[in-house]
Scaffold this active site. Structure first.
Site, PDB file in Angstrom:
ATOM      1  N   PRO A 255      64.397  34.650 135.322  1.00  0.00           N
ATOM      2  CA  PRO A 255      65.785  34.967 135.669  1.00  0.00           C
ATOM      3  C   PRO A 255      66.127  36.453 135.652  1.00  0.00           C
ATOM      4  O   PRO A 255      67.204  36.814 136.122  1.00  0.00           O
ATOM      5  CB  PRO A 255      66.591  34.220 134.600  1.00  0.00           C
ATOM      6  CG  PRO A 255      65.642  33.923 133.505  1.00  0.00           C
ATOM      7  CD  PRO A 255      64.253  33.965 134.034  1.00  0.00           C
ATOM      8  N   ASP A 278      62.848  38.233 146.681  1.00  0.00           N
ATOM      9  CA  ASP A 278      64.238  37.817 146.876  1.00  0.00           C
ATOM     10  C   ASP A 278      65.194  38.840 146.284  1.00  0.00           C
ATOM     11  O   ASP A 278      64.798  39.656 145.454  1.00  0.00           O
ATOM     12  CB  ASP A 278      64.496  36.508 146.110  1.00  0.00           C
ATOM     13  CG  ASP A 278      63.808  35.339 146.768  1.00  0.00           C
ATOM     14  OD1 ASP A 278      63.350  35.489 147.905  1.00  0.00           O
ATOM     15  OD2 ASP A 278      63.759  34.287 146.120  1.00  0.00           O
ATOM     16  N   LYS A 300      67.817  37.000 149.902  1.00  0.00           N
ATOM     17  CA  LYS A 300      68.559  35.826 150.316  1.00  0.00           C
ATOM     18  C   LYS A 300      69.420  35.408 149.140  1.00  0.00           C
ATOM     19  O   LYS A 300      68.935  35.237 148.048  1.00  0.00           O
ATOM     20  CB  LYS A 300      67.577  34.690 150.613  1.00  0.00           C
ATOM     21  CG  LYS A 300      67.722  34.109 151.973  1.00  0.00           C
ATOM     22  CD  LYS A 300      66.601  33.143 152.303  1.00  0.00           C
ATOM     23  CE  LYS A 300      65.716  32.704 151.168  1.00  0.00           C
ATOM     24  NZ  LYS A 300      65.708  31.279 150.941  1.00  0.00           N
ATOM     25  N   GLY A 331      62.982  34.530 142.373  1.00  0.00           N
ATOM     26  CA  GLY A 331      63.721  34.452 141.119  1.00  0.00           C
ATOM     27  C   GLY A 331      63.453  33.125 140.421  1.00  0.00           C
ATOM     28  O   GLY A 331      63.219  32.114 141.089  1.00  0.00           O
ATOM     29  N   ILE A 336      61.872  25.534 141.936  1.00  0.00           N
ATOM     30  CA  ILE A 336      63.174  24.982 141.560  1.00  0.00           C
ATOM     31  C   ILE A 336      64.239  25.692 142.381  1.00  0.00           C
ATOM     32  O   ILE A 336      64.510  26.888 142.179  1.00  0.00           O
ATOM     33  CB  ILE A 336      63.415  25.101 140.042  1.00  0.00           C
ATOM     34  CG1 ILE A 336      62.406  24.187 139.341  1.00  0.00           C
ATOM     35  CG2 ILE A 336      64.858  24.715 139.683  1.00  0.00           C
ATOM     36  CD1 ILE A 336      62.456  24.207 137.857  1.00  0.00           C
ATOM     37  N   THR A 361      62.779  29.062 134.843  1.00  0.00           N
ATOM     38  CA  THR A 361      63.923  28.815 135.709  1.00  0.00           C
ATOM     39  C   THR A 361      65.217  29.242 135.001  1.00  0.00           C
ATOM     40  O   THR A 361      65.272  29.294 133.766  1.00  0.00           O
ATOM     41  CB  THR A 361      63.967  27.338 136.149  1.00  0.00           C
ATOM     42  OG1 THR A 361      64.941  27.207 137.190  1.00  0.00           O
ATOM     43  CG2 THR A 361      64.323  26.404 134.994  1.00  0.00           C
ATOM     44  N   ALA A 362      66.237  29.588 135.802  1.00  0.00           N
ATOM     45  CA  ALA A 362      67.469  30.159 135.242  1.00  0.00           C
ATOM     46  C   ALA A 362      68.034  29.309 134.104  1.00  0.00           C
ATOM     47  O   ALA A 362      68.442  29.844 133.067  1.00  0.00           O
ATOM     48  CB  ALA A 362      68.507  30.318 136.354  1.00  0.00           C
ATOM     49  N   MET A 416      73.861  27.196 141.994  1.00  0.00           N
ATOM     50  CA  MET A 416      74.534  27.461 143.278  1.00  0.00           C
ATOM     51  C   MET A 416      75.813  26.637 143.430  1.00  0.00           C
ATOM     52  O   MET A 416      76.069  26.049 144.475  1.00  0.00           O
ATOM     53  CB  MET A 416      73.592  27.136 144.455  1.00  0.00           C
ATOM     54  CG  MET A 416      72.366  28.006 144.479  1.00  0.00           C
ATOM     55  SD  MET A 416      71.219  27.584 145.801  1.00  0.00           S
ATOM     56  CE  MET A 416      70.406  26.152 145.135  1.00  0.00           C
ATOM     57  N   GLY A 445      72.382  35.810 134.096  1.00  0.00           N
ATOM     58  CA  GLY A 445      71.751  35.516 132.805  1.00  0.00           C
ATOM     59  C   GLY A 445      70.428  36.238 132.643  1.00  0.00           C
ATOM     60  O   GLY A 445      69.709  36.471 133.604  1.00  0.00           O
TER      61      GLY A 445
HETATM   62  N1  SAH Z   1      64.391  29.500 141.712  1.00  0.00           N
HETATM   63  C1  SAH Z   1      65.536  29.903 140.921  1.00  0.00           C
HETATM   64  C2  SAH Z   1      66.815  29.359 141.466  1.00  0.00           C
HETATM   65  C3  SAH Z   1      67.193  29.911 142.794  1.00  0.00           C
HETATM   66  S1  SAH Z   1      68.693  29.231 143.418  1.00  0.00           S
HETATM   67  C4  SAH Z   1      65.309  29.470 139.476  1.00  0.00           C
HETATM   68  O1  SAH Z   1      64.382  28.728 139.200  1.00  0.00           O
HETATM   69  O2  SAH Z   1      66.048  29.909 138.623  1.00  0.00           O
HETATM   70  C5  SAH Z   1      69.847  30.458 142.994  1.00  0.00           C
HETATM   71  C6  SAH Z   1      70.750  29.999 141.885  1.00  0.00           C
HETATM   72  O3  SAH Z   1      70.035  30.032 140.669  1.00  0.00           O
HETATM   73  C7  SAH Z   1      71.940  30.872 141.666  1.00  0.00           C
HETATM   74  O4  SAH Z   1      73.002  30.522 142.529  1.00  0.00           O
HETATM   75  C8  SAH Z   1      72.283  30.551 140.230  1.00  0.00           C
HETATM   76  O5  SAH Z   1      72.940  29.313 140.138  1.00  0.00           O
HETATM   77  C9  SAH Z   1      70.933  30.365 139.622  1.00  0.00           C
HETATM   78  N2  SAH Z   1      70.423  31.596 138.988  1.00  0.00           N
HETATM   79  C10 SAH Z   1      69.297  32.268 139.306  1.00  0.00           C
HETATM   80  N3  SAH Z   1      69.139  33.323 138.501  1.00  0.00           N
HETATM   81  C11 SAH Z   1      70.169  33.332 137.651  1.00  0.00           C
HETATM   82  C12 SAH Z   1      70.571  34.165 136.591  1.00  0.00           C
HETATM   83  N4  SAH Z   1      69.847  35.232 136.231  1.00  0.00           N
HETATM   84  N5  SAH Z   1      71.708  33.860 135.922  1.00  0.00           N
HETATM   85  C13 SAH Z   1      72.431  32.792 136.268  1.00  0.00           C
HETATM   86  N6  SAH Z   1      72.106  31.971 137.265  1.00  0.00           N
HETATM   87  C14 SAH Z   1      70.995  32.230 137.949  1.00  0.00           C
END
Ligand code: SAH
Length: 499
Positions: A255, A278, A300, A331, A336, A361-362, A416, A445
């Site tokens: 994240p 990204d 994106k 990211g 995911i 993942t976030a 999202m 985050g």
């Molecule tokens: N592949 C990523 C998700 C991508 S979709 C993962 O696994 O985390 C993009 C969404 O992920 C954002 O709209 C938000 O809801 C969430 N997200 C990604 N990074 C974030 C972060 N640092 N803090 C909070 N939400 C995050």
């Protein structure tokens, strides 16, 4: 006053100059010396001297050995004809015509004689294991002949030199020497096609990528020569950009905090040639990418697509076919809500099997920073990662019955969901979730910009828009949110009853 401050500045300048000299000064001149068919003096019959005889013999030197007794190893070398005794004591005649001498320092009279005569004879002396009595020292080596890496600590610590050697050993492929010989065999052919030195330099630079080196060095012995020749030929004829072995790694960047990268991800970033990333990938993570690598942003963000997915897919394949190491950096975790599955399928359809390195993942990263246990005995028995993005971004399109997700023992992480979150909250309540269910909203985050807010599901249903638009936002919905240390504090302040 002014004068004295100028003087101080000048002082500092001089000091700085000296420091720099100190840093760049070489203790010894590193050179590789040709001794083939030349005479080299060795004094002493110890095992240490025998090791030097072996090294000299490998470099094609003839050895003039002066020793009163031969140890077991020197004795064995003499027995197999690798060395012949020239005498028990060095003489001026015996030293004449040699440029180098190795002395094991055991026979002190012989050593004193050698040291006294050496300067007049132009003889450079190495006294084994006594750096202060050496005109030259012998480095530790990593031998992938003809590729040889020499390591010296300037005599400071042979143990450190050994450690450095082990590290270098571990990163250089075993087939490197064979590869060098195969490349040598191709040089004349390349010279015929590219007569100017500059063109050849450019050719070899673009030909020898990390990815190609790894692939060729792994070739079986009997195929190496042929494979290298084939690669060189296709590169020369301009067809090498169709390299079926292009290497792509889908990497999860986590994240934001670079500390959440896996070791495998960090390694992939350090060795990449091209990185397609990204917008979500943080600056700190991008800073870990190899400095020479090309960074391409295919930024994106939900709702503001900068580059269509099919274009990204094509771009990855195009770069991979140039035979470079391509990292597709995403990211969080690539699989995911990252469309990693689509990229993987596209690559496989084009004959490229990507390696996938998962990321944090976030939801996991964010929950950890806030201290929210996503599952908790007796409170939450399951976890769902859900996208809150409604089909085509049309609010109220009813693409999903949110009520189906309502389960007081399931923690929901909404990705999202910025625009649709009020509708999601209403749906969850309609499905039976209590309006008092705790909710955490976390922006950016695990980055320096992280912010969070707590509310109840009932309050979330009144959400009118994202006050921090542009920052990725994640919602965690469920009873476990109340376990966050900051939760109680925030509730006390707002005075909202959570039940
Ligand atoms: N592949 C990523 C998700 C991508 S979709 C993962 O696994 O985390 C993009 C969404 O992920 C954002 O709209 C938000 O809801 C969430 N997200 C990604 N990074 C974030 C972060 N640092 N803090 C909070 N939400 C995050």
């Amino acid at each position: 006053m002014r004068k004295s401050s100028t003087m101080r500045r000048n002082d500092r300048k001089i000091q700085g100059g000296e420091d720099q000299d100190q840093e760049t000064r070489l203790e010894y001149l590193p050179i590789f010396l040709s001794v083939a068919d030349q005479d080299v003096v060795v004094l002493g019959g110890s095992d240490g001297a025998a090791a030097k005889v072996r090294l000299l013999r490998r470099a094609g030197a003839r050895v003039r050995l002066f020793a009163r007794t031969l140890g077991p190893e020197m004795g064995e070398l003499a027995r197999v004809g690798q060395v012949a005794l020239a005498g028990d004591r060095p003489t001026v005649d015996g030293l004449m015509g040699c440029r180098l001498a190795f002395d094991d320092g055991v026979d002190t009279d012989a050593s004193a004689f050698l040291r006294a005569r050496a300067p007049g004879l132009g003889l450079l002396v190495n006294t084994i294991d006594i750096p202060q009595a050496c005109d030259f020292i012998v480095p530790a080596i990593v031998d992938r002949s003809p590729v040889v890496v020499a390591i010296s600590t300037g005599g400071a610590s042979p143990a450190l030199a050994k450690l450095v050697r082990q590290r270098v050993e571990s990163v250089l492929p075993a087939g490197l020497g064979r590869l060098a010989r195969a490349l040598l065999a191709c040089r004349e052919g390349v010279k015929r096609v590219l007569p100017t030195g500059r063109a050849r330099l450019r050719f070899w630079d673009s030909f020898l990528t990390d990815a190609r080196l790894d692939r060729l060095a792994r070739c079986p012995v009997e195929q190496m020569g042929e494979q290298v020749a084939e690669d060189v030929e296709s590169a020369l004829s301009g067809t090498s950009d169709i390299d079926p072995a292009g290497e792509v790694t889908l990497v999860g960047a986590g994240p934001g905090d670079p500390g959440l990268l896996s070791l495998a991800a960090a390694q992939a970033l350090r060795t990449a040639d091209v990185v397609l990333h990204d917008a979500l990938v943080s600056r700190e993570v991008l800073d870990m990418v190899r400095k020479e690598a090309r960074l391409i942003s295919v930024g994106k963000r939900a709702g503001g697509a900068a580059m269509p997915q099919d274009m990204i897919n094509r771009l990855i394949v195009t770069h991979a076919r140039r035979g470079v190491r391509v990292v597709r950096l995403k990211g969080g975790d690539p699989f995911i809500f990252g469309r990693g599955g689509e990229e993987q399928a596209h690559l496989i359809a084009h004959g490229i099997h990507p390696r996938v390195i998962g990321g944090t993942t976030a939801a996991l990263g964010v929950a950890a920073t806030l201290g929210i246990p996503l599952t908790h005995r007796g409170v939450a028995r399951s976890l769902r990662l859900v996208t809150g993005a409604l089909g085509e971004g049309v609010e109220g399109s009813g693409v999903r019955n949110w009520g189906d997700l309502a389960d007081p023992e399931t923690t929901l992480c909404l990705y999202m969901a910025g625009r649709a979150v009020a509708e999601v909250a209403r749906g969850l309540m309609a499905g039976g979730l209590s309006a008092t269910t705790p909710v955490a909203a976390v922006w950016s985050g695990c980055t320096a910009d992280q912010e969070h807010a707590f509310c109840s599901l009932g309050e979330l249903a009144l959400w009118t828009g994202d006050p921090r638009n542009g920052h990725p936002l994640l919602f965690i919905v469920g009873a476990v949110v109340a376990f966050a240390p900051a939760w109680k504090e925030s509730r006390d302040q707002s005075g909202v009853q959570t039940g």
